[in-house]
Design a protein around this motif. Sequence first.
Motif, PDB file in Angstrom:
ATOM      1  N   ILE A   1       6.132  -4.382   4.191  1.00 14.71           N
ATOM      2  CA  ILE A   1       6.589  -3.632   5.362  1.00 14.71           C
ATOM      3  C   ILE A   1       6.553  -2.140   5.037  1.00 14.71           C
ATOM      4  O   ILE A   1       6.937  -1.741   3.929  1.00 14.71           O
ATOM      5  N   PRO A   2       6.120  -1.278   5.973  1.00 20.92           N
ATOM      6  CA  PRO A   2       6.256   0.158   5.754  1.00 20.92           C
ATOM      7  C   PRO A   2       7.714   0.513   5.446  1.00 20.92           C
ATOM      8  O   PRO A   2       8.626   0.058   6.147  1.00 20.92           O
ATOM      9  N   ALA A   3       7.917   1.320   4.431  1.00 20.19           N
ATOM     10  CA  ALA A   3       9.281   1.642   3.996  1.00 20.19           C
ATOM     11  C   ALA A   3      10.109   2.279   5.106  1.00 20.19           C
ATOM     12  O   ALA A   3      11.330   2.065   5.185  1.00 20.19           O
TER      13      ALA A   3
ATOM     14  N   GLU B   1       6.870   6.377  14.227  1.00 20.85           N
ATOM     15  CA  GLU B   1       7.657   6.138  15.441  1.00 20.85           C
ATOM     16  C   GLU B   1       8.740   5.102  15.199  1.00 20.85           C
ATOM     17  O   GLU B   1       9.901   5.270  15.612  1.00 20.85           O
ATOM     18  N   LYS B   2       8.389   4.016  14.528  1.00 23.11           N
ATOM     19  CA  LYS B   2       9.388   2.991  14.216  1.00 23.11           C
ATOM     20  C   LYS B   2      10.424   3.527  13.230  1.00 23.11           C
ATOM     21  O   LYS B   2      11.613   3.179  13.305  1.00 23.11           O
ATOM     22  N   GLY B   3       9.973   4.384  12.320  1.00 25.74           N
ATOM     23  CA  GLY B   3      10.894   4.989  11.371  1.00 25.74           C
ATOM     24  C   GLY B   3      11.929   5.862  12.054  1.00 25.74           C
ATOM     25  O   GLY B   3      13.096   5.914  11.640  1.00 25.74           O
ATOM     26  N   ALA B   4      11.530   6.561  13.108  1.00 24.67           N
ATOM     27  CA  ALA B   4      12.471   7.392  13.852  1.00 24.67           C
ATOM     28  C   ALA B   4      13.535   6.525  14.531  1.00 24.67           C
ATOM     29  O   ALA B   4      14.718   6.891  14.578  1.00 24.67           O
ATOM     30  N   ILE B   5      13.118   5.362  15.045  1.00 25.33           N
ATOM     31  CA  ILE B   5      14.080   4.435  15.643  1.00 25.33           C
ATOM     32  C   ILE B   5      15.025   3.911  14.567  1.00 25.33           C
ATOM     33  O   ILE B   5      16.247   3.839  14.771  1.00 25.33           O
ATOM     34  N   ALA B   6      14.474   3.553  13.404  1.00 25.99           N
ATOM     35  CA  ALA B   6      15.304   3.062  12.302  1.00 25.99           C
ATOM     36  C   ALA B   6      16.355   4.090  11.906  1.00 25.99           C
ATOM     37  O   ALA B   6      17.519   3.747  11.645  1.00 25.99           O
ATOM     38  N   ALA B   7      15.959   5.346  11.853  1.00 25.43           N
ATOM     39  CA  ALA B   7      16.897   6.399  11.468  1.00 25.43           C
ATOM     40  C   ALA B   7      18.032   6.523  12.478  1.00 25.43           C
ATOM     41  O   ALA B   7      19.202   6.708  12.096  1.00 25.43           O
TER      42      ALA B   7
ATOM     43  N   ARG C   1       0.837  -1.188   0.000  1.00 21.46           N
ATOM     44  CA  ARG C   1       0.000   0.000   0.000  1.00 21.46           C
ATOM     45  C   ARG C   1       0.877   1.245   0.000  1.00 21.46           C
ATOM     46  O   ARG C   1       2.104   1.160  -0.022  1.00 21.46           O
ATOM     47  N   THR C   2       0.263   2.393   0.027  1.00 22.51           N
ATOM     48  CA  THR C   2       1.010   3.649   0.044  1.00 22.51           C
ATOM     49  C   THR C   2       2.024   3.645   1.198  1.00 22.51           C
ATOM     50  O   THR C   2       1.669   3.336   2.337  1.00 22.51           O
ATOM     51  N   GLY C   3       3.262   3.955   0.866  1.00 21.09           N
ATOM     52  CA  GLY C   3       4.309   4.024   1.875  1.00 21.09           C
ATOM     53  C   GLY C   3       4.927   2.694   2.239  1.00 21.09           C
ATOM     54  O   GLY C   3       5.793   2.639   3.125  1.00 21.09           O
ATOM     55  N   GLU C   4       4.532   1.614   1.572  1.00 19.50           N
ATOM     56  CA  GLU C   4       5.043   0.287   1.884  1.00 19.50           C
ATOM     57  C   GLU C   4       5.913  -0.255   0.754  1.00 19.50           C
ATOM     58  O   GLU C   4       5.835   0.206  -0.388  1.00 19.50           O
ATOM     59  N   ILE C   5       6.730  -1.264   1.075  1.00 21.70           N
ATOM     60  CA  ILE C   5       7.472  -1.994   0.060  1.00 21.70           C
ATOM     61  C   ILE C   5       7.180  -3.483   0.207  1.00 21.70           C
ATOM     62  O   ILE C   5       6.861  -3.966   1.304  1.00 21.70           O
TER      63      ILE C   5
END
Length: 333
Positions: free
Chosen positions: A106-108, A278-284, A32-36
């Motif tokens: 998974i969300p990108a 939130e998970k993206g911030a941790i990934a970064a 979906r939008t924002g996912e890979i």
Amino acid sequence: MTVPSEMTLVNLAKPGGPEMLALGRGPVPAPRTGEILIKVEAAGVNRPDVQQRKGLYPPPPDASPILGLEVAGTVAALGDGVEAWAIGDEVCGLANGGGYAEYCVIPALQCLPWPEGYDATRAAALPETYFTVWANAFGHGALASGETILIHGGTSGIGVTAIKLARAFGATVYATAGSDEKCEACKRLGAHEAINYRSQDFAAEIARLTGKRGVNVVLDMVGGDYTSRNVASLAFGGRLVVIGFMGGGKSDAIDLTRIATRRLVITGSTMRPRTAAEKGAIAAELREKVWPLLAKGECGPEIFETFPLGEAAAAHALMEESRHIGKIMLAVA
């Protein structure tokens, strides 16, 4: 890359034991939008998977019902709005579900590149424990260089990651484990001292080892009757971070006076309900601060055993035996 319409996956017939897991077929999910969409080569096996299999940890309403929270492979398709990744990129990611399959969405934002020198199995062993430890020990627990930390379950996937990251960032580590052999493994992995919780009172040992000062942070996946001893083990201004409830989700015997007079903090979190942002911030943060260390060969995962996807039941049985030191993995491709 051509994406088929169907894939092999691990079915959960109904909640129960490991024997409820068996190979099946199902449709390939569409991003979906924002996912890979990732063509999965390897997936990690984690305690939350076991709890979900037992019917004790239901997936979020919009998540895949297929087990599996971390994978590594190559990008097979992009959802709308994804610009950070391209078809064919080698990625690992923290999934909301669906990892025990040939393809996983998974969300990108929740994906990271394979660290330099890593293969799919080692890359897939990273997301669940590294996201969890970074967010909790270093985020909620605010662990800093020069401080001390007590890590329960030191030879679990979470425990091994916590020991290695805490040492890498300058902390002194104490760990608990269920045998003398596992305690030796904790010390080999970087713990300053390890405590056999079956034969020793960890609170008394922490008092002895720290000259009654206590530790700055306790990372706890047990809960239950550990809670009062965790509080007793904290130094002035210490932080208890609860990330699991293997010993129970409630505790009545907490010394509130100690919490107030020593300015203690009790906090905690779970990873799965967090938003993609939130998970993206941790990934970064991981990409900036931890991935360079992994590329140097430091603080990487310990792989205990890898099973073919069709032997997911055996992988779960091994996890429930608690014989492993480090990660249990599934080879998908």
